[in-house]
Design a protein around this motif. Structure first.
Motif: not given
Length: 340
Positions: A39-67
């Protein structure tokens, strides 16, 4: 690009799996972790899709980490408390180095860190702290980065295995076109350079032969040239006598390659041990490095992602976008792999 991204379908299947978790995630703390982490991974990826590259790697990585925690919870080979992950298990340090030369280190093979524990589970190498790997080496392992080199040095990219053109001869020889061989190899045209290049790829190092320029059977490589540089060549492997069915050839090919987006790729080794990275761990190492830059060196990160000033900006944007597209299917495939 040979790959097809289906993130929506992958998340749907992962969500459906939570009602009847696979592998060892069927009950108790492992079941609770599997569901909550996905659930956390999916929410992180959903959030990453709507932000720019300034913060996108943070959401993608922590989504992947939870996965990764969900993958460990489901893994049948992790017993007792071995499924619990503790820390990252990987480190990246720039120390003023150029982007392509950022050094990535891992913890020792006995660590409980996420990167190390999952790498061991997936038969993927770790390399410790003494012999760091450069970001460029890991970057080129990802098939989605074929068109985005980080430097003008000789590359060892992921090589597409054209499974559609695979054939098995009555003499039990598997033949398949190996694509995207870089221009520095093709332009040289010699057997020595091609042999040295193929030796960096564990699946290709075991080949029997490749197409030669006629009329000599021991002549130089017979490449098919691409208009934009580089090329491909048909490579062959010997199969056990009597194995002449296409399915047997497909099974051999899959033992030599890694899967990404429903396609197969020969991956280079980045360590002296000569192992291929699991593609989930290749993605992990690259996205982790980008996330550490964004988090701990925000000014340097802002410079890197400035499309008006930095030639790395568009490749970085591209790999982050493709991470959102391709990682869900890779996460799903890895859950299925470890829970079988």
């Amino acid at each position: 690009m040979y790959m097809k991204a289906e993130p929506g379908e992958a998340w749907e299947k992962l969500r459906a799996s939570r009602a009847n978790p696979p592998g060892r995630a069927g009950s108790g703390p492992r079941r609770r972790t599997y569901a909550a982490a996905l659930e956390q991974a999916e929410q992180m990826f959903t959030a990453a899709a709507v932000v720019g590259p300034a913060t996108r790697p943070l959401q993608v990585f922590y989504g992947l980490s939870q996965a990764g925690r969900a993958i460990a919870a489901a893994a049948v080979d992790l017993t007792g408390e071995d499924w619990r992950l503790d820390g990252h298990g990987i480190k990246a340090g720039s120390s003023g180095k150029p982007f392509a030369d950022i050094e990535i280190r891992t913890d020792s093979a006995t660590s409980r860190g996420s990167f190390v524990r999952l790498s061991r589970l997936l038969g993927s190498p770790v390399w410790g702290k003494a012999d760091p790997v450069r970001l460029e080496q890991l970057w080129d392992v990802l098939p989605v980065n074929l068109s985005y080199p980080l430097s003008d040095r000789n590359r060892y990219p992921a090589l597409y295995a054209d499974e559609r053109s695979m054939h098995v001869s009555p003499q039990s020889v598997l033949r398949i076109p190996v694509c995207d061989i870089p221009g520095w190899v093709v332009n040289d045209g010699s057997r020595d350079v091609l042999d040295t290049f193929l030796a960096r790829y564990p699946g290709l190092a075991r080949h029997h032969d490749y197409d030669r320029q006629p009329p000599r059977p021991d002549g130089p490589p017979d490449f098919t040239l691409y208009t934009n540089g580089g090329g491909e060549i048909e490579v062959s492997w010997l199969m056990p006598p009597g194995h002449t069915h296409v399915q047997a050839g497909r099974e051999l090919l899959r033992s030599l390659t890694r899967s990404h987006g429903r396609s197969r790729f020969f991956l280079p080794s980045i360590t002296p041990a000569g192992q291929q990275l699991h593609l989930l761990m290749a993605w992990w190492s690259v996205i982790y490095t980008l996330s550490m830059l964004a988090r701990y060196e925000p000014a340097a990160w802002a410079e890197l992602i400035s499309v008006d000033k930095n030639h790395y900006a568009v490749p970085i944007e591209g790999v982050l976008k493709r991470a959102i597209d391709f990682l869900p299917s890779l996460i799903l495939a890895t859950v299925e792999e470890v829970s079988a």
